[in-house]
Design an enzyme around this catalytic site. Structure first.
Site, PDB file in Angstrom:
ATOM      1  CG  HIS A   1      -6.677   2.700   7.417  1.00 34.04           C
ATOM      2  ND1 HIS A   1      -7.049   1.790   6.466  1.00 34.04           N
ATOM      3  CD2 HIS A   1      -7.240   2.280   8.589  1.00 34.04           C
ATOM      4  CE1 HIS A   1      -7.805   0.856   7.031  1.00 34.04           C
ATOM      5  NE2 HIS A   1      -7.929   1.134   8.319  1.00 34.04           N
TER       6      HIS A   1
ATOM      7  CE1 TYR B   1      -9.652   4.492   7.073  1.00 34.94           C
ATOM      8  CE2 TYR B   1     -10.453   6.634   6.358  1.00 34.94           C
ATOM      9  CZ  TYR B   1      -9.790   5.454   6.087  1.00 34.94           C
ATOM     10  OH  TYR B   1      -9.266   5.233   4.844  1.00 34.94           O
TER      11      TYR B   1
ATOM     12  CG  HIS C   1      -6.128  -1.308   4.969  1.00 30.69           C
ATOM     13  ND1 HIS C   1      -6.715  -0.411   4.127  1.00 30.69           N
ATOM     14  CD2 HIS C   1      -6.858  -2.447   4.843  1.00 30.69           C
ATOM     15  CE1 HIS C   1      -7.749  -0.977   3.516  1.00 30.69           C
ATOM     16  NE2 HIS C   1      -7.848  -2.208   3.937  1.00 30.69           N
TER      17      HIS C   1
ATOM     18  CE  LYS D   1      -7.413   0.013  -0.051  1.00 35.66           C
ATOM     19  NZ  LYS D   1      -7.843   1.347  -0.429  1.00 35.66           N
TER      20      LYS D   1
ATOM     21  CB  CYS E   1      -2.978   1.503   4.783  1.00 35.90           C
ATOM     22  SG  CYS E   1      -4.043   2.537   3.774  1.00 35.90           S
TER      23      CYS E   1
END
Length: 138
Positions: free
Chosen positions: A9, A38, A114, A121, A123
């Site tokens: 991420h 996380y 991600h 997203k 990420c």
């Protein structure tokens, strides 16, 4: 539970050279989570990048819907939609993922962004070359 994948991420925030990891933790806990979502973060602290701990590896993450019970979440502090991660941060992420991969006997195919699980997203960022990153993992 042993994790079988690693999910990368980015924080989408500018790294301010101070510990904003605690701001992420506070934000996640304000959502009712028991801790930072996380397992690890990589952030510039003073003049060097450091690996910061969020959740313990035996705690289920809260970083990728549908994958949390099977994955380790790593967040690189910075906005990598705008530019690639700094070399020092990148190298430390490579070192961390290489170590985790060996500990948990994962293949390179077990490392994801991600965005591969949530198409809304970006990420670990549009300027983060995931294939290049994987090529540097040993």
């Amino acid at each position: 539970m042993y994790p079988i994948e690693i999910i990368l991420h980015h924080s989408l925030t500018k790294d301010s050279k101070t510990v904003s990891w605690n701001a992420i933790r506070k934000y996640h806990m304000a959502k009712g989570w028991k801790n930072c979502g996380y397992h690890f973060g990589i952030e510039l602290i003073g003049d060097r990048y450091e690996i910061l701990v969020g959740r313990m590896l035996n705690d289920k993450g809260a970083h990728t819907k549908g994958q949390n019970s099977r994955s380790i979440g790593i967040c690189l502090i910075g906005n990598f939609d705008k530019e690639a991660p700094p070399k020092e941060q990148w190298d430390l992420a490579v070192k961390l993922v290489s170590a985790l991969r060996k500990i948990f006997t994962m293949s390179l195919n077990d490392i994801y962004g991600h965005r591969e699980f949530a198409n809304y997203k970006s990420c670990p960022g549009t300027a983060f070359d995931l294939q290049l990153f994987k090529s540097q993992i040993n």
